[in-house]
Motif scaffolding. Structure first.
Motif, PDB file in Angstrom:
ATOM      1  N   HIS A  53      -5.177  16.755  20.216  1.00  5.41           N
ATOM      2  CA  HIS A  53      -6.162  17.589  20.911  1.00  5.41           C
ATOM      3  C   HIS A  53      -7.371  17.921  20.058  1.00  5.41           C
ATOM      4  O   HIS A  53      -8.485  18.037  20.575  1.00  5.41           O
ATOM      5  N   ARG A 103      -5.192  25.522  32.035  1.00  3.45           N
ATOM      6  CA  ARG A 103      -5.829  25.186  30.755  1.00  3.45           C
ATOM      7  C   ARG A 103      -7.170  24.545  31.081  1.00  3.45           C
ATOM      8  O   ARG A 103      -7.243  23.610  31.879  1.00  3.45           O
ATOM      9  N   HIS A 140       3.929  19.061  22.413  1.00  2.00           N
ATOM     10  CA  HIS A 140       3.841  17.902  23.299  1.00  2.00           C
ATOM     11  C   HIS A 140       5.249  17.399  23.605  1.00  2.00           C
ATOM     12  O   HIS A 140       6.148  17.543  22.776  1.00  2.00           O
ATOM     13  N   LYS A 176      -9.458  12.657  23.162  1.00  2.00           N
ATOM     14  CA  LYS A 176      -9.513  14.019  23.705  1.00  2.00           C
ATOM     15  C   LYS A 176     -10.794  14.659  23.160  1.00  2.00           C
ATOM     16  O   LYS A 176     -11.874  14.360  23.664  1.00  2.00           O
ATOM     17  N   SER A 225      -0.359  20.582  22.670  1.00  2.00           N
ATOM     18  CA  SER A 225      -1.223  20.398  23.842  1.00  2.00           C
ATOM     19  C   SER A 225      -1.871  21.699  24.298  1.00  2.00           C
ATOM     20  O   SER A 225      -2.902  21.681  24.960  1.00  2.00           O
ATOM     21  N   SER A 258      -7.562  17.337  27.702  1.00  2.00           N
ATOM     22  CA  SER A 258      -7.166  16.106  27.014  1.00  2.00           C
ATOM     23  C   SER A 258      -8.020  14.909  27.416  1.00  2.00           C
ATOM     24  O   SER A 258      -7.714  13.787  27.035  1.00  2.00           O
TER      25      SER A 258
HETATM   26  N1  DSN Z   1      -0.631  15.291  28.395  1.00  2.00           N
HETATM   27  C1  DSN Z   1      -1.697  15.438  27.443  1.00  2.00           C
HETATM   28  C2  DSN Z   1      -2.358  16.759  27.546  1.00  2.00           C
HETATM   29  O1  DSN Z   1      -2.944  16.977  28.566  1.00  2.00           O
HETATM   30  O2  DSN Z   1      -2.350  17.560  26.642  1.00  2.00           O
HETATM   31  C3  DSN Z   1      -1.272  15.134  26.074  1.00  2.00           C
HETATM   32  O3  DSN Z   1      -0.732  13.841  26.035  1.00  2.00           O
END
Ligand code: DSN
Length: 423
Positions: free
Chosen positions: A209, A369, A131, A236, A181, A30
């Motif tokens: 994203h 991730r 999210h 992002k 997310s 992100s």
């Molecule tokens: N918290 C964020 C993420 O990392 O996907 C989205 O707001």
């Protein structure tokens, strides 16, 4: 009373942050890095100013006209008008509203515009990638919305369309949310459009994203698939400053604008919009190449991790069609342990719940991730992704010394100091 020691400590911490993260592989999916021009915008006089106002139609070239409550906005108004038009062009929207100050606030704006207190909405559960703002624990809850999750197919890492159709017909949500997310593959917007029409639901696509992939024409096109609204953050895969936006079809423009101002916000963040305007021009010029390279990089990274023995999700589907790679590290101590281990070697990723985790596993979930937006923007390509996978394997699988790996990371990053895909 102001404390000079604290003041100096804060300044020193800024320097430490810049020094440290400048020598890291920043792979939070992100996050991204802005161009020097965007950084200039963020530090400009616009950050001191107000420009509250309503929208007042378009001029003959299609640029927005504003009715402000403040003097001093003659230059800013031109920039916001350009930014709105660029956002509309990049996402195929009829109308853009750049007032929301984050992705979650963009979602709240859509909820205020399109739903009433007590209405029902559906989206992905948090474990499956939704999210927090899609759920009752955050923005949807503030609006008094009741949420239920789409059925999810673990193998496909996607919404189970057939089961979702049945549930939607039964529960008749007012809003159907897509996006999230944890987001490896395009969501079935066109597959569920008919059912949305049947029950009179709005389709809201949270592109936070994947906005850079959509603008670069390398992901699904939500509006042509049937979305009524796109909500998004702007920082992002889309390489703008932190902020939010709502894009919509004409028939919702007035409702969205009123929900944004005076509904939820008074002043917006002018320096953010100015930075966004610059990054939108960058995306118009370089967005396709940038988005293509992001996807090549995430696929190359996933393949290289898989070949080294990591349990990368969705091998049979080519791992990913987005900027993210998701790895189940439950056999290696869990996401917390691996993310902290990587951090010791200057590789920054986040731990992540996987669809089969319960929320109780939030502190140490099964997954990590990994995102490639920033390393791609620094000019890294497939061969660097293989190098990164090798370093990750040395750390997590071979248990090599993190301090030693950190030196390799610093050396690798030193060759990539200039932001690409910008003027
Ligand atoms: N918290 C964020 C993420 O990392 O996907 C989205 O707001």
């Amino acid at each position: 009373m102001g404390d000079i020691r604290l003041y100096e400590r804060i300044l020193a911490l800024i320097n430490k942050q810049e020094e440290w993260r400048g020598h890291c592989l920043n792979m939070i999916a992100s996050e991204n890095i802005t161009s020097p021009a965007v950084r200039k915008a963020l530090a400009s006089d616009f950050g001191h100013r107000y420009a509250e106002g309503l929208l007042g139609g378009r001029d003959e070239e299609g640029f927005q006209i504003f009715q402000r409550f403040y003097q001093g906005t003659k230059f800013y108004d031109q920039i916001e008008a350009i930014a709105m038009k660029s956002a509309e062009e990049l996402f195929g929207a009829d109308h853009a509203n750049l007032v929301p100050i984050s992705g979650a606030v963009a979602n709240l704006t859509a909820y205020f515009a399109l739903a009433e207190y007590g209405d029902t909405i559906t989206g992905l559960s948090i474990q499956c990638g939704g999210h927090i703002s899609h759920t009752h624990i955050s923005a949807a809850g503030i609006r008094g919305l009741k949420d239920f999750p789409y059925p999810f197919n673990y193998e496909e890492m996607n919404i189970d369309v057939d089961k979702a159709k049945k549930l939607i017909l039964e529960k008749k949500p007012k809003l159907m949310l897509f996006g999230g997310s944890l987001f490896l593959f395009p969501h079935p917007v066109k597959e569920l459009k008919e059912i949305a029409d049947e029950i009179d639901a709005y389709i809201v696509y949270d592109a936070a994203h994947v906005a850079g992939l959509i603008a670069g024409k390398q992901f699904q096109d939500p509006f042509s698939e049937g979305a009524d609204v796109i909500t998004s953050s702007t920082h992002k895969t889309f390489p703008g400053p932190q902020g939010g936006m709502v894009l919509c079809k004409n028939y919702l423009a007035e409702k969205i604008d009123r929900a944004a101002f005076p509904g939820l916000m008074s002043n917006h963040h002018l320096h953010h919009v100015v930075g966004f305007a610059i990054s939108a021009e960058e995306m118009k010029k370089f967005g396709r190449d940038y988005a293509k390279q992001m996807i090549k990089n995430s696929k190359a990274l996933a393949q290289a991790l898989y070949e080294r023995g990591f349990n990368v999700l969705c091998e049979e589907k080519g791992f990913t069609e987005s900027h993210q790679v998701v790895v189940d590290v439950s056999n290696l101590g869990g996401g917390k342990e691996i993310a902290e281990l990587f951090e010791q070697a200057n590789i920054i990723v986040n731990k992540n719940l996987l669809p089969w985790d319960s929320l109780e596993r939030t502190a140490n979930p099964s997954g990590i991730r990994i995102g490639v937006p920033e390393v791609t923007r620094y000019g890294m390509r497939e061969s660097e992704m293989t190098e990164i996978a090798e370093l990750m394997a040395k750390l997590a699988l071979n248990k090599e010394d993190a301090e030693n790996i950190k030196n390799y990371v610093i050396e690798l990053k030193d060759g990539f100091q200039e932001v690409k895909f910008c003027f």
